[in-house]
Write an enzyme that holds these catalytic residues in place. Structure first.
Site, short mmCIF file in Angstrom:
data_model
loop_
_atom_site.label_atom_id
_atom_site.label_comp_id
_atom_site.label_asym_id
_atom_site.label_seq_id
_atom_site.Cartn_x
_atom_site.Cartn_y
_atom_site.Cartn_z
N ASP A 75 -2.02 1.30 -6.64
CA ASP A 75 -3.10 1.24 -6.28
C ASP A 75 -4.01 2.01 -5.47
OD1 ASP A 75 -1.92 -1.13 -5.05
OD2 ASP A 75 -3.42 -2.12 -4.63
N GLU A 130 -1.15 -3.46 -4.82
CA GLU A 130 -0.87 -3.83 -3.30
C GLU A 130 -2.04 -4.12 -2.08
OE1 GLU A 130 0.12 -1.96 1.12
OE2 GLU A 130 -1.44 -1.43 -0.34
#
Length: 365
Positions: A75, A130
């Site tokens: 991400d 994350e």
């Protein structure tokens, strides 16, 4: 490194950046990376957990070999970026530095370094979410379901570090500190109790706090406490606020436990009369400077060694008893930037460091 490997690295990075993956929307990139992993005959046991992936590169050998985990998040943060492109020796695109450059190195290592040349076995971990709260980070689920990851000899999080070795990491606590008062008309403030001004002394004290330094393995970590957000009760510009909420971020050294850090923050709030609520709790991680595999990496030619002042997922591995370090080719200063970019020269250099390190490791570590 051959020109063909450099071109593959460049193409892989711009390919990754061309697939949008803001936090919570990683599925398309996870699908694409999964297809690429499954097409690699060197990899075994590719498995998917949510929008995260795990794959192994294992030699057929009876000898005990160290197993190193290469770990990266899929991400990105949500920032303004143009189309993914290569230009002027750089790759532009969301996540190019943080941390799709690290993902590119992971993918190309798996595709180009013959298992027979490696001195260790590898496990690749690509995970989602994350860039958000600790509890929502999908690496937590991956570690819970993939028990084999707790037996890694070393985990390397390829966070952007300019090919400098970042050891350990500070812990991080987010908490809300709420001051309560009583509303009233701003023309008659003596009839009210202003929650905003009640917070003034606390905010001044936070501003005066100097960093507290802790030296561990010759590295200096700094404990800091910062007000990062504030809001009133939202009742109007001519209304004395009856509530004022401050978000406080407390970053603490690896020598401090999460419980002790919570106690320290309680002491900072003290007898202000405010209400303290912990909203995000992330433990710290000790450095692993003396680990044999880390020493070997240092000798391979990293650009430098520094303490990690910010928090990273090395802390999750550390909590499992797995030594973990931060080392990646992305530009640290470009992380989370509008129009993010990263150096292709650092990308090539980072791949070269990993290749030299992983092929020079002795069997068994």
């Amino acid at each position: 490194m051959t020109a063909g490997v450099e071109a593959r690295l460049d193409d892989t990075l711009v390919w990754l950046c061309g697939i949008a993956s803001p936090i919570g929307e990683e599925k398309s990139l996870a699908d694409a990376v999964e297809q690429r992993l499954r097409k690699n005959p060197a990899l075994s046991n590719v498995r998917r957990i949510g929008d995260s992936l795990v794959a192994d590169l294992t030699a057929e050998s009876s000898a005990r070999r160290s197993r190193v985990g290469l770990v990266g998040h899929l991400d990105t943060v949500r920032t303004e970026n143009g189309p993914a492109r290569l230009e002027g020796g750089r790759c532009f695109g969301s996540g190019s530095s943080d941390m799709k450059s690290g993902l590119a190195v992971m993918l190309v290592l798996a595709e180009t370094v013959p298992i027979g040349r490696l001195g260790c076995d590898l496990t690749f971990v690509f995970y989602a979410r994350e860039e958000g709260p600790f509890a929502e980070n999908e690496l937590g689920r991956v570690l819970a379901e993939e028990e084999s990851l707790s037996r890694l000899d070393l985990a390397v999080c390829l966070e952007p570090s300019d090919n400098r070795l970042h050891l350990g990491c500070n812990g991080s606590i987010h908490a809300t500190v709420t001051f309560e008062g009583r509303t009233g008309h701003s023309a008659r403030p003596w009839e009210a109790d202003n929650a905003l001004t009640k917070a003034a002394a606390f905010l001044v004290e936070l501003g005066r706090r100097a960093p507290i330094e802790s030296t561990i393995d010759g590295l200096t970590y700094r404990t800091v406490t910062t007000a990062t957000q504030a809001k009133d009760g939202g009742r109007g510009r001519n209304v004395v606020p009856d509530r004022f909420i401050v978000n406080v971020n407390h970053r603490f050294a690896p020598s401090t436990s999460l419980a002790k850090a919570q106690d320290d923050l309680r002491a900072i709030v003290g007898d202000t009369g405010a209400h303290l609520v912990f909203t995000d709790l992330s433990p710290a991680a000790l450095p692993s400077a003396s680990h044999p595999l880390v020493k070997k990496l240092i000798a391979t030619g990293v650009r430098g060694i520094e303490p990690k002042q910010a928090w990273t997922d090395v802390a999750r591995f550390s909590a499992l008893g797995v030594p973990a370090i931060n080392f990646g080719p992305g530009e640290n200063a470009q992380a989370h930037q509008k129009n993010e970019s990263t150096s292709l020269a650092l990308l090539h250099e980072g791949y070269g460091i990993f290749e030299r390190w992983l092929t020079s490791v002795e069997v068994g570590g």
